[in-house]
Design a protein around this motif. Structure first.
Motif, PDB file in Angstrom:
ATOM      1  N   GLY A 188      49.724 -24.082  49.020  1.00  0.00           N
ATOM      2  CA  GLY A 188      50.504 -23.298  48.078  1.00  0.00           C
ATOM      3  C   GLY A 188      49.743 -22.837  46.857  1.00  0.00           C
ATOM      4  O   GLY A 188      50.302 -22.131  46.011  1.00  0.00           O
ATOM      5  N   HIS A 189      48.460 -23.219  46.727  1.00  0.00           N
ATOM      6  CA  HIS A 189      47.640 -22.715  45.629  1.00  0.00           C
ATOM      7  C   HIS A 189      47.124 -21.304  45.911  1.00  0.00           C
ATOM      8  O   HIS A 189      46.618 -20.635  45.015  1.00  0.00           O
ATOM      9  CB  HIS A 189      46.438 -23.639  45.386  1.00  0.00           C
ATOM     10  N   GLU A 190      47.230 -20.867  47.152  1.00  0.00           N
ATOM     11  CA  GLU A 190      46.710 -19.563  47.581  1.00  0.00           C
ATOM     12  C   GLU A 190      47.875 -18.704  48.073  1.00  0.00           C
ATOM     13  O   GLU A 190      48.742 -19.183  48.801  1.00  0.00           O
ATOM     14  CB  GLU A 190      45.685 -19.760  48.700  1.00  0.00           C
ATOM     15  N   HIS A 191      47.870 -17.418  47.672  1.00  0.00           N
ATOM     16  CA  HIS A 191      48.992 -16.545  48.001  1.00  0.00           C
ATOM     17  C   HIS A 191      48.624 -15.449  49.006  1.00  0.00           C
ATOM     18  O   HIS A 191      49.450 -14.575  49.279  1.00  0.00           O
ATOM     19  CB  HIS A 191      49.565 -15.931  46.726  1.00  0.00           C
ATOM     20  N   TYR A 192      47.415 -15.509  49.537  1.00  0.00           N
ATOM     21  CA  TYR A 192      47.009 -14.691  50.680  1.00  0.00           C
ATOM     22  C   TYR A 192      46.454 -15.652  51.724  1.00  0.00           C
ATOM     23  O   TYR A 192      45.261 -15.971  51.723  1.00  0.00           O
ATOM     24  CB  TYR A 192      45.948 -13.654  50.285  1.00  0.00           C
ATOM     25  N   PRO A 193      47.291 -16.168  52.611  1.00  0.00           N
ATOM     26  CA  PRO A 193      46.872 -17.261  53.489  1.00  0.00           C
ATOM     27  C   PRO A 193      45.693 -16.940  54.394  1.00  0.00           C
ATOM     28  O   PRO A 193      44.839 -17.811  54.622  1.00  0.00           O
ATOM     29  CB  PRO A 193      48.138 -17.560  54.300  1.00  0.00           C
ATOM     30  N   LYS A 194      45.610 -15.715  54.904  1.00  0.00           N
ATOM     31  CA  LYS A 194      44.506 -15.399  55.809  1.00  0.00           C
ATOM     32  C   LYS A 194      43.218 -15.100  55.048  1.00  0.00           C
ATOM     33  O   LYS A 194      42.149 -15.611  55.381  1.00  0.00           O
ATOM     34  CB  LYS A 194      44.852 -14.211  56.707  1.00  0.00           C
ATOM     35  N   GLU A 195      43.325 -14.312  53.987  1.00  0.00           N
ATOM     36  CA  GLU A 195      42.117 -13.924  53.259  1.00  0.00           C
ATOM     37  C   GLU A 195      41.599 -15.052  52.372  1.00  0.00           C
ATOM     38  O   GLU A 195      40.382 -15.121  52.124  1.00  0.00           O
ATOM     39  CB  GLU A 195      42.403 -12.689  52.405  1.00  0.00           C
ATOM     40  N   ALA A 196      42.474 -15.922  51.884  1.00  0.00           N
ATOM     41  CA  ALA A 196      42.087 -17.055  51.020  1.00  0.00           C
ATOM     42  C   ALA A 196      41.095 -16.588  49.958  1.00  0.00           C
ATOM     43  O   ALA A 196      39.973 -17.087  49.852  1.00  0.00           O
ATOM     44  CB  ALA A 196      41.500 -18.180  51.851  1.00  0.00           C
ATOM     45  N   LEU A 197      41.509 -15.655  49.129  1.00  0.00           N
ATOM     46  CA  LEU A 197      40.614 -14.980  48.202  1.00  0.00           C
ATOM     47  C   LEU A 197      39.940 -15.927  47.222  1.00  0.00           C
ATOM     48  O   LEU A 197      38.764 -15.755  46.876  1.00  0.00           O
ATOM     49  CB  LEU A 197      41.404 -13.923  47.414  1.00  0.00           C
ATOM     50  N   TYR A 198      40.672 -16.924  46.740  1.00  0.00           N
ATOM     51  CA  TYR A 198      40.128 -17.785  45.702  1.00  0.00           C
ATOM     52  C   TYR A 198      39.977 -19.234  46.136  1.00  0.00           C
ATOM     53  O   TYR A 198      39.516 -20.069  45.365  1.00  0.00           O
ATOM     54  CB  TYR A 198      41.016 -17.714  44.454  1.00  0.00           C
ATOM     55  N   PHE A 199      40.376 -19.545  47.362  1.00  0.00           N
ATOM     56  CA  PHE A 199      40.284 -20.918  47.834  1.00  0.00           C
ATOM     57  C   PHE A 199      39.628 -21.007  49.210  1.00  0.00           C
ATOM     58  O   PHE A 199      40.146 -21.644  50.114  1.00  0.00           O
ATOM     59  CB  PHE A 199      41.676 -21.556  47.885  1.00  0.00           C
ATOM     60  N   PRO A 200      38.479 -20.369  49.377  1.00  0.00           N
ATOM     61  CA  PRO A 200      37.841 -20.441  50.709  1.00  0.00           C
ATOM     62  C   PRO A 200      37.474 -21.871  51.098  1.00  0.00           C
ATOM     63  O   PRO A 200      37.409 -22.195  52.281  1.00  0.00           O
ATOM     64  CB  PRO A 200      36.595 -19.566  50.533  1.00  0.00           C
ATOM     65  N   GLU A 201      37.247 -22.732  50.089  1.00  0.00           N
ATOM     66  CA  GLU A 201      36.872 -24.117  50.408  1.00  0.00           C
ATOM     67  C   GLU A 201      38.036 -24.902  50.989  1.00  0.00           C
ATOM     68  O   GLU A 201      37.843 -25.980  51.559  1.00  0.00           O
ATOM     69  CB  GLU A 201      36.341 -24.825  49.152  1.00  0.00           C
ATOM     70  N   HIS A 202      39.260 -24.378  50.857  1.00  0.00           N
ATOM     71  CA  HIS A 202      40.423 -25.089  51.382  1.00  0.00           C
ATOM     72  C   HIS A 202      40.908 -24.514  52.709  1.00  0.00           C
ATOM     73  O   HIS A 202      41.960 -24.908  53.206  1.00  0.00           O
ATOM     74  CB  HIS A 202      41.565 -25.053  50.359  1.00  0.00           C
ATOM     75  N   THR A 203      40.173 -23.594  53.265  1.00  0.00           N
ATOM     76  CA  THR A 203      40.572 -23.021  54.547  1.00  0.00           C
ATOM     77  C   THR A 203      40.374 -24.055  55.653  1.00  0.00           C
ATOM     78  O   THR A 203      39.531 -24.944  55.531  1.00  0.00           O
ATOM     79  CB  THR A 203      39.736 -21.759  54.837  1.00  0.00           C
ATOM     80  N   PRO A 204      41.072 -23.973  56.773  1.00  0.00           N
ATOM     81  CA  PRO A 204      42.074 -22.940  57.022  1.00  0.00           C
ATOM     82  C   PRO A 204      43.396 -23.247  56.329  1.00  0.00           C
ATOM     83  O   PRO A 204      43.883 -24.366  56.357  1.00  0.00           O
ATOM     84  CB  PRO A 204      42.242 -22.980  58.539  1.00  0.00           C
ATOM     85  N   ILE A 205      43.962 -22.235  55.697  1.00  0.00           N
ATOM     86  CA  ILE A 205      45.297 -22.328  55.119  1.00  0.00           C
ATOM     87  C   ILE A 205      46.302 -22.036  56.230  1.00  0.00           C
ATOM     88  O   ILE A 205      46.072 -21.161  57.066  1.00  0.00           O
ATOM     89  CB  ILE A 205      45.430 -21.352  53.941  1.00  0.00           C
TER      90      ILE A 205
END
Length: 750
Positions: free
Chosen positions: A181-198
């Motif tokens: 829930g910290h990321e609002h583009y689940p696929k692109e993960a613009l600001y949280f790539p380290e937390h992928t996969p969302i």
């Protein structure tokens, strides 16, 4: 008499009854004014949105003062069509415990998720969803959950044991995990790539790979609109629905939508679910994190409070924050238009609120100014933010609408709390909630009957090793305050707050938040100041001074909670105060034994009963309980399905640790004061000892015991030998080993 206090109504129990879906609702002591069929219910929850972020609550005042302000035209309209609740509190000042208490209907004194226990499995007990489902509702959760437990859902069949579909929801679409829930583009993960996969879950399947350019507020709203539209076309359309729509904005990354909100609203306009992988919703176009509303794109303000100097542009961070809140506003307006288009708005309750106060945690990358809620005064006329028990951290913007039932334009200033909503919805559905729930139904006041409204129990405890921000806008005594262990309780106009608690004896700061919403004047420094609060309960006296109010709060916060082993408190081992000493009670006021009431009916759970008329009542001795041969009535009347409620006082001989043992042949529930001592209702474990220990001061403690009997058990009881024990209640204490309670231990009010 010692000035210690017990439950507000000691002889009766707090509550509301719930029957199986096939059973008619019980007749209440105050008539329910609802004449329609069971209403649909939509509960909209935002994340970290402050009291001051909504126009009608505070931003209109900002606009009049010429300060930077946010707009929320659709929420303002929703408020005009229904009720604003200006004095409602969140259950906790942070996400996970707040949402757990909301869903369970209990305070933080009884919730199993406390402090910062993100992703902890919410208790397996009655929930807002499961109770409504049992009353015939179709239930769906959309958006952020974060209460599922630590076990991942994987291809080998393991799953989160507390996922929504295990807590009363028929369907779930959204973020299961808190961190997602910290990321609002689940696929692109613009600001949280380290937390992928969302992961976005749809009926047990992770569909993130299909969600190109999906901004989550748009995604959740489009799905909600699709779900409601399809449901109203289905064969189930005559069955009511309950929707929990939980946005995770404006929390965390202040990302922007891909484009302007689509033209139109409702059935044929606004957001639409397309259902095509790669183009799932109609705003999955353009560039993620790019669109700014024109109201904010070129907004300027007087940054130096000097009208002779040119105004400057809003910092980008605050444009983003305003945009995030504005998008939620559009989503709510779109949803309300859909209800009207489908002609179900008159039979749908809509509640809008937030989970806790505004945050300073924006998670923006380097180069952006970090968000400060001072720019829009997102905390409203209060001090405090998320993780604070000052009013700004826990006072929420709350709107409730139900055309034809909740009068339009109503402003409700009576204190209430978020865990009141589960009981409210259950009563609106034509029934009454479990005794397990601490909340009180708000339906009476919402529908224009304030004199019949039960008083809310507003209690909060929380731990966080941090400080209140040192904003110059806050009172000097609140700036940079160490939080650590905190408590809050509200009674009438007064709020009691403790920070950095060291022991149960610590004084509370006491504020009249009606006349002093910013909590500037600590009344605890004026102990002789007079107040007018009539406790209206047996064996207590009216509170007449601040000193007496201080004593009340110190006692009461111990009488409404139970310790939780993974959320340690410095007052966990404190002795719970009694309401009186036996020797100080007037002669003849108390008699040996217990009073009892029998509520006839086939109940789905043990109900709260204070608004219900008993079929039978009387008094009994402890010995009478073991055979259920209660004196003063026709025993055949008691050998039916129903609830036996026993009330009285237990006389504790000396200070110390006491252990209670309860054995019944059917579900049971026991409280001392308002603390839930034994809960063996949900998932009844069978005939075995239910054991609970508690630290008690010598004196009289209110006891409330409930036993549920269904039809099959009643038949068995009718033919049972009188020597068969129907109920066994025993205890042990500092100077005696386990023994049954005697008539010299139990008393009832004459």
């Amino acid at each position: 008499m010692n000035r210690t206090f017990g439950r507000k109504q000691l002889v009766s129990t707090l509550g509301l009854i719930s029957l199986a879906a096939v059973m008619p609702a019980p007749k209440s002591l105050y008539a329910q004014t609802i004449k329609s069929k069971q209403p649909n219910i939509i509960f909209i929850l935002t994340d970290d949105q402050g009291y001051g972020d909504v126009g009608v609550f505070f931003q209109h005042q900002r606009e009049k003062e010429g300060k930077p302000f946010e707009r929320s035209p659709y929420l303002d309209q929703l408020a005009k069509s229904g009720a604003m609740l200006t004095d409602q509190y969140s259950a906790a000042p942070v996400c996970a415990p707040s949402r757990a208490s909301l869903m369970l209907g209990v305070s933080q004194g009884h919730a199993n998720v406390r402090d910062n226990e993100f992703d902890r499995a919410i208790d397996s007990n009655y929930t807002m969803a499961s109770t409504l489902k049992s009353l015939g509702y179709q239930t769906v959760a959309i958006g952020k959950w974060g209460l599922q437990g630590a076990t991942p859902w994987d291809v080998n069949g393991n799953d989160w044991n507390a996922r929504p579909t295990n807590r009363g929801f028929d369907q779930f679409f959204g973020y299961m995990r808190h961190m997602d829930g910290h990321e609002h583009y689940p696929k692109e993960a613009l600001y949280f790539p380290e937390h992928t996969p969302i992961e976005v879950w749809d009926e047990g399947k992770n569909i993130t790979a299909e969600l190109d350019k999906c901004y989550t507020p748009d995604l959740w709203t489009a799905y909600a609109k699709k779900w409601i539209t399809q449901y109203e076309k289905s064969v189930q359309k005559d069955k009511p629905f309950f929707m929990y729509l939980a946005f995770e904005t404006p929390h965390a990354v202040l990302e922007l939508p891909t484009e302007a909100y689509p033209q139109g609203q409702g059935l044929k306009g606004g957001l639409q679910w397309l259902g095509r992988p790669g183009h799932m919703i109609n705003t999955a176009t353009g560039t993620p994190d790019s669109y700014m509303h024109p109201d904010y794109a070129n907004a300027t303000y007087d940054d130096d409070n000097d009208p002779s100097t040119p105004q400057v542009s809003w910092p980008d961070t605050y444009k983003r924050y305003a945009m995030s809140n504005r998008r939620i506003d559009y989503c709510v307006g779109d949803l309300m238009a859909l209800l009207k288009d489908l002609k179900i708005d008159d039979n749908t309750i809509v509640v809008f609120t937030s989970d806790n106060g505004p945050s300073i945690e924006d998670y923006l990358p380097k180069g952006y100014a970090h968000v400060k809620p001072t720019f829009f005064a997102s905390y409203g006329p209060f001090d405090g933010i998320k993780r604070d028990n000052w009013e700004g951290g826990v006072r929420m913007p709350v709107i409730a609408a139900w055309p034809g039932h909740i009068p339009a334009g109503q402003v409700i200033s009576s204190p209430s709390v978020s865990y009141d909503w589960a009981p409210t919805f259950i009563q609106a559905a034509g029934s009454v909630p479990p005794e397990r729930m601490d909340g009180r139904s708000l339906l009476a006041e919402l529908t224009g009957h304030p004199k019949k409204q039960l008083v809310s129990l507003i209690y909060n405890e929380y731990y966080f090793h941090g400080n209140t921000p040192g904003f110059k806008e806050f009172a000097p005594g609140h700036r940079n305050r160490l939080r650590d262990q905190m408590q809050l309780m509200r009674l009438d106009s007064f709020v009691a707050v403790r920070y950095n608690i060291q022991s149960a004896g610590d004084d509370f700061e006491i504020y009249n938040v009606v006349t002093d919403p910013g909590e500037r004047v600590n009344l605890a420094s004026q102990p002789e100041k007079t107040v007018k609060i009539n406790m209206n309960a047996p064996l207590t006296e009216p509170v007449r001074t601040i000193a007496e109010l201080q004593d009340y709060f110190k006692a009461r916060v111990l009488q409404v909670r139970r310790p939780e082993k993974w959320a340690k408190r410095p007052y966990d081992s404190a002795l719970v105060p009694a309401v009186a000493q036996l020797k100080e009670v007037k002669k003849g006021e108390l008699l040996s034994g217990l009073s009892w009431k029998f509520f006839k009916g086939a109940y789905s759970w043990i109900p709260q009963t204070s608004t219900l008329q008993p079929a039978e009542k009387g008094v009994c001795s402890p010995a009478d309980l073991t055979t259920r041969e209660l004196p003063g009535t026709d025993q055949k009347k008691l050998r039916q399905a129903g609830i036996l409620a026993l009330d009285g006082y237990i006389s504790v001989p000396r200070d110390g640790r006491y252990t209670f043992y309860l054995k019944t042949a059917s579900p049971c529930f026991m409280r001392l004061h308002d603390m839930q001592l034994i809960d063996d209702d949900f998932g009844y474990q069978g005939v075995s000892d239910k054991v609970a220990s508690v630290f008690l001061k010598a004196g009289l403690h209110p006891l409330h015991l409930f036993i549920k009997q269904d039809a099959s058990q009643a038949d068995q009881s009718a033919g049972a030998n009188k020597s068969t024990a129907a109920l066994q209640l025993s205890w042990s204490g500092p100077e005696f080993s386990r023994r049954p309670l005697k008539k010299t231990d139990l008393f009832y009010l004459k």
